[in-house]
Design a protein around this motif. Sequence first.
Motif, short mmCIF file in Angstrom:
data_model
loop_
_atom_site.label_atom_id
_atom_site.label_comp_id
_atom_site.label_asym_id
_atom_site.label_seq_id
_atom_site.Cartn_x
_atom_site.Cartn_y
_atom_site.Cartn_z
N LEU A 228 46.30 11.66 15.76
CA LEU A 228 47.99 11.84 16.18
C LEU A 228 48.39 10.51 16.41
CD1 LEU A 228 48.21 14.96 18.35
CD2 LEU A 228 48.34 14.60 15.80
N THR A 229 47.37 9.34 16.65
CA THR A 229 47.85 8.14 16.83
C THR A 229 47.65 7.18 15.68
OG1 THR A 229 45.58 7.30 17.30
CG2 THR A 229 46.61 8.58 19.09
N ARG A 230 47.54 7.81 14.66
CA ARG A 230 47.49 6.80 13.26
C ARG A 230 48.67 5.73 13.13
NH1 ARG A 230 44.65 8.03 8.68
NH2 ARG A 230 44.39 10.06 9.33
N GLY A 231 48.31 4.68 12.79
CA GLY A 231 49.22 3.52 12.69
C GLY A 231 49.92 3.01 14.06
N THR A 232 49.44 3.52 15.21
CA THR A 232 49.96 3.06 16.52
C THR A 232 49.02 1.99 17.22
OG1 THR A 232 48.91 4.65 17.76
CG2 THR A 232 51.12 5.24 16.46
N GLU A 233 49.44 1.60 18.24
CA GLU A 233 48.23 0.94 19.18
C GLU A 233 47.74 1.86 20.48
OE1 GLU A 233 47.25 -2.26 18.64
OE2 GLU A 233 48.37 -2.18 16.81
N ALA B 185 40.26 -1.69 18.02
CA ALA B 185 39.71 -1.21 16.47
C ALA B 185 38.88 0.00 16.77
CB ALA B 185 38.97 -2.14 15.84
N THR B 186 38.62 0.48 18.06
CA THR B 186 37.79 1.49 18.22
C THR B 186 38.77 2.76 18.63
OG1 THR B 186 36.01 0.16 19.16
CG2 THR B 186 35.90 2.72 19.72
N ASN B 187 38.86 3.84 17.42
CA ASN B 187 39.57 4.98 17.83
C ASN B 187 38.95 6.32 17.10
OD1 ASN B 187 41.79 6.68 18.60
ND2 ASN B 187 43.14 5.71 16.97
N GLY B 188 39.01 7.26 17.79
CA GLY B 188 38.34 8.70 17.28
C GLY B 188 36.76 8.60 17.48
N ALA B 189 36.19 7.75 18.13
CA ALA B 189 34.79 7.60 18.22
C ALA B 189 34.37 8.46 19.32
CB ALA B 189 34.43 5.94 18.36
N ALA B 190 32.88 8.86 19.30
CA ALA B 190 32.39 8.99 20.42
C ALA B 190 31.18 7.93 20.63
CB ALA B 190 31.51 10.50 20.19
N LEU B 191 31.19 7.27 21.75
CA LEU B 191 30.19 6.17 21.97
C LEU B 191 29.11 6.50 22.99
CD1 LEU B 191 33.17 4.77 21.02
CD2 LEU B 191 32.09 2.76 22.07
N HIS C 271 50.90 15.88 27.69
CA HIS C 271 52.25 15.45 28.34
C HIS C 271 51.89 13.72 28.15
CE1 HIS C 271 55.64 15.10 31.35
NE2 HIS C 271 54.99 13.90 31.88
N LEU C 272 50.94 13.25 28.41
CA LEU C 272 50.87 11.69 28.49
C LEU C 272 50.74 11.12 27.16
CD1 LEU C 272 48.65 11.42 31.63
CD2 LEU C 272 51.12 11.25 31.53
N LEU C 273 49.99 11.58 26.11
CA LEU C 273 49.80 10.98 24.83
C LEU C 273 51.21 10.72 24.26
CD1 LEU C 273 47.87 9.79 22.84
CD2 LEU C 273 47.66 12.09 22.16
N PRO C 274 52.12 11.62 24.17
CA PRO C 274 53.14 11.42 23.24
C PRO C 274 54.12 10.32 23.88
CG PRO C 274 53.01 13.73 23.52
CD PRO C 274 52.04 13.16 24.45
N ALA C 275 54.12 10.01 25.41
CA ALA C 275 54.62 8.97 26.08
C ALA C 275 53.77 7.58 25.62
CB ALA C 275 54.75 9.08 27.50
N MET C 276 52.73 7.66 25.35
CA MET C 276 52.03 6.48 24.96
C MET C 276 52.48 5.80 23.77
SD MET C 276 48.09 6.95 26.24
CE MET C 276 47.81 7.36 28.15
N VAL C 277 52.37 6.84 22.90
CA VAL C 277 52.87 6.61 21.44
C VAL C 277 54.26 6.05 21.39
CG1 VAL C 277 53.34 7.79 19.07
CG2 VAL C 277 51.23 8.39 20.34
N ALA C 278 55.10 6.89 22.14
CA ALA C 278 56.49 6.37 22.06
C ALA C 278 56.85 4.88 22.65
CB ALA C 278 57.44 7.17 22.99
N ALA D 11 35.81 17.67 20.63
CA ALA D 11 36.48 18.12 19.47
C ALA D 11 38.05 17.80 19.55
CB ALA D 11 36.28 19.45 19.24
N LEU D 12 38.48 17.98 20.76
CA LEU D 12 39.78 17.86 21.29
C LEU D 12 40.19 16.14 21.14
CD1 LEU D 12 42.47 18.57 22.71
CD2 LEU D 12 41.37 18.17 24.90
N ALA D 13 39.37 15.55 21.64
CA ALA D 13 39.61 14.05 21.65
C ALA D 13 39.58 13.62 20.20
CB ALA D 13 38.24 13.36 22.38
N ASN D 14 38.82 14.22 19.33
CA ASN D 14 38.45 13.63 17.95
C ASN D 14 39.97 13.93 17.18
OD1 ASN D 14 37.87 14.72 14.69
ND2 ASN D 14 36.70 12.78 15.48
N GLY D 15 40.46 15.16 17.52
CA GLY D 15 41.69 15.63 17.05
C GLY D 15 42.88 14.97 17.36
N LEU D 16 43.20 14.53 18.47
CA LEU D 16 44.14 13.82 19.30
C LEU D 16 44.44 12.43 18.81
CD1 LEU D 16 43.84 14.67 23.02
CD2 LEU D 16 45.46 15.51 21.34
N ALA D 17 42.87 11.94 18.32
CA ALA D 17 42.94 10.31 17.74
C ALA D 17 43.86 10.29 16.39
CB ALA D 17 41.57 9.98 17.62
#
Length: 262
Positions: A172-177, A245-251, A124-131, A164-170
């Motif tokens: 979906l954010t390609r080219g965004t902030e 600059a950190t996205n799709g990472a497991a820190l 629910h919340l991720l698409p709104a962030m992208v928008a 794995a979910l977090a890695n996949g969701l990242a």
Amino acid sequence: MGLTGKRVFVSGSTQGIGFAVARGCLAEGARVVVNGRSRHGVERAVARLLEAVPDGDVEGLAADLADAAQVASLLAALDAGGGVDVLVNNAGVFDVAPFESLDDDAWRRYLEVNLMGGVRLARHLLPAMVARGWGRVVFVGTESAVDVPGDMVAYGASKAAALALANGLAKLTRGTEVTVNTVLGGPTWSDGVASAVEAVAAAQGLDVADLRAGLVRETSLLGRFIEPGEVADLVVYLAGVRSSATNGAALRADGGVLTATT
């Protein structure tokens, strides 16, 4: 961290790491929404946060993330308050139990909270962030998702799925902030762990400090339990603008427990 005015929702934040994350974000000037299963627990957490940060902007919403209907009501309340800039998926359940003792209902509970809670919130919340053009999603994970303990198989497996979910969701954010990352925490002296250790010490007539020291993992480079705030510091960084600059990472904030280099 550039969090002033950002609205941050932290699931499972009435104590432990989640509470420390809420306190850290509040101190950075964020508008924080805390969450727990009981209204009493949420109200108590809000009061404690206002004691720590008297001028903080904090509110609480009670909901059990294993209940889809309660999550729907929670999301409606978040939308009514203007949405969310930062989602911290912290809520989780864990226990030590033999694999053969866990029936299907026990597995469903682990998966409903540790995996589906994050799924429902992010869906629910991720698409709104992208928008809107900016956002942060941070999953509070665990080293047990990478090195699954034999006596915590359900916990480790469900948290591995969330990783794995977090890695996949990242992706979906390609080219965004917008970014999606995971923090792999290590053995942490949270409220729940402290209560369990104190109960064992009392039952066996042991000193709590001695028992605590004896439970430190042999591979720990820190040589002690991690404090909730030490994990929270990394979460707060990932929630802020400086982590762009950190996205799709497991820190890792595991105290060196994991022996792998990556």
